[in-house]
Write a protein that holds these residues in place. Structure first.
Motif, short mmCIF file in Angstrom:
data_model
loop_
_atom_site.label_atom_id
_atom_site.label_comp_id
_atom_site.label_asym_id
_atom_site.label_seq_id
_atom_site.Cartn_x
_atom_site.Cartn_y
_atom_site.Cartn_z
N SER A 56 0.30 -1.51 0.12
CA SER A 56 0.04 -0.24 0.21
C SER A 56 0.79 0.98 0.27
N LYS A 91 8.55 -15.02 -3.26
CA LYS A 91 7.53 -14.24 -2.79
C LYS A 91 7.38 -13.31 -3.07
N ALA A 102 4.84 -13.92 -6.39
CA ALA A 102 4.12 -14.72 -6.49
C ALA A 102 2.86 -13.16 -6.61
N ILE A 150 -1.79 -10.38 -7.47
CA ILE A 150 -2.38 -9.18 -7.22
C ILE A 150 -2.36 -8.26 -8.20
N GLU A 193 -4.84 -8.53 -10.83
CA GLU A 193 -5.61 -7.75 -10.93
C GLU A 193 -6.35 -6.60 -10.85
N ILE A 194 -5.53 -6.07 -10.05
CA ILE A 194 -5.67 -3.99 -9.74
C ILE A 194 -5.09 -3.25 -10.84
N TRP A 251 -8.69 -4.34 -12.70
CA TRP A 251 -9.93 -3.37 -12.16
C TRP A 251 -10.05 -2.03 -12.12
N TRP A 276 -12.01 0.96 -13.75
CA TRP A 276 -12.72 1.31 -13.34
C TRP A 276 -12.69 3.07 -13.09
N MET A 333 -6.92 4.04 -2.77
CA MET A 333 -7.99 4.13 -1.74
C MET A 333 -8.00 2.80 -0.97
N SER A 380 -6.25 1.02 -0.30
CA SER A 380 -4.92 1.11 1.10
C SER A 380 -4.81 1.08 2.36
N ILE A 418 -17.27 3.32 -4.29
CA ILE A 418 -17.82 1.56 -4.31
C ILE A 418 -18.73 1.30 -3.40
N ASP A 424 -21.78 -1.98 -8.21
CA ASP A 424 -20.91 -3.50 -8.69
C ASP A 424 -19.32 -2.42 -9.06
N LYS A 425 -18.77 -1.10 -8.84
CA LYS A 425 -17.26 -1.02 -8.96
C LYS A 425 -16.99 -1.06 -7.57
N LEU A 463 -14.03 -5.67 -7.18
CA LEU A 463 -13.11 -5.83 -5.92
C LEU A 463 -13.08 -7.02 -5.39
N PRO A 477 -11.55 -9.95 -7.06
CA PRO A 477 -10.44 -11.18 -6.94
C PRO A 477 -9.80 -10.52 -6.94
N ILE A 478 -8.80 -8.77 -6.33
CA ILE A 478 -8.01 -7.78 -6.06
C ILE A 478 -7.90 -8.47 -4.83
N GLU A 486 -7.12 -12.18 -4.67
CA GLU A 486 -5.29 -13.18 -4.67
C GLU A 486 -4.60 -12.45 -3.66
N ILE A 487 -5.15 -11.80 -2.49
CA ILE A 487 -4.41 -11.26 -1.82
C ILE A 487 -4.39 -11.48 -0.53
N TRP A 524 -2.31 -14.86 -1.32
CA TRP A 524 -1.36 -14.38 -0.99
C TRP A 524 -0.82 -14.29 -0.35
N TRP A 562 1.99 -16.54 2.18
CA TRP A 562 3.97 -15.41 2.09
C TRP A 562 3.87 -15.20 4.06
N LEU A 563 2.29 -15.02 4.42
CA LEU A 563 2.63 -14.09 5.40
C LEU A 563 2.56 -14.94 7.13
#
Lengths: 95, 95
Positions: A3, A68, A71, A75, A78-79, A82, A86, B1, B3, B48, B67-68, B72, B74-75, B78-79, B82, B86-87
């Motif tokens: 972010s 990492k 990977a 993301i 997809e960003i 979008w 949008w 946004m 973020s 949003i 809709d907008k 979001l 899929p984002i 994916e987050i 991930w 990884w975390l």
């Protein structure tokens, strides 16, 4: 972590492969060297980017994504999707 | 946004459907009412989230994704993928 301003752009650039500091800097004109240096340190600390030093003369330093880091690709994709669907195209870029 | 702190968690909650303020607040225990109120206003301004007022007694107000906002998904997925790969799992949650 993604972010922070510029971080995802830097990661996005590195998807193309290892790059030197000056190459990354040139690819993101509005990004200052100081901010780039800070972000690269943070990304390194997070294990997203690795800093590779080649003992040549002059020494060669390249930054590349770790597994990492790579990977994160879905993301970022997809960003990108979008945003293009949008978010309004900034006036300057409208043909 | 996405973020801003808490924003993606709020959007994630609303993926389940319209919710009232107090329901969102209860679903995110560490989030203060003030911050939730600010984020909902920002999300509304960004198109949003939509705020739906039902003229009942007492009045009923629900927040839902546009809709907008739903785009979001899929984002966020994916987050989620991930992060789980990884975390590190926070100590308290380790069984």
């Amino acid at each position: 972590m993604l972010s922070k301003r510029w971080t995802s752009f830097i990661v996005f650039q590195l998807l193309n492969g290892p790059m030197r500091f000056v190459q990354i800097e040139q690819s993101l004109p509005n990004l200052s060297g100081k901010v780039l240096s800070d972000r690269l340190k943070e990304l390194e600390a997070e294990g997203i980017v690795s800093r590779n030093v080649y003992p040549e003369t002059p020494v060669r330093i390249e930054y590349s994504l770790t597994d990492k880091g790579r990977a994160l690709t879905p993301i970022l994709q997809e960003i990108g999707k979008w945003s293009s669907e949008w978010l309004p195209v900034p006036e300057a870029q409208q043909s």
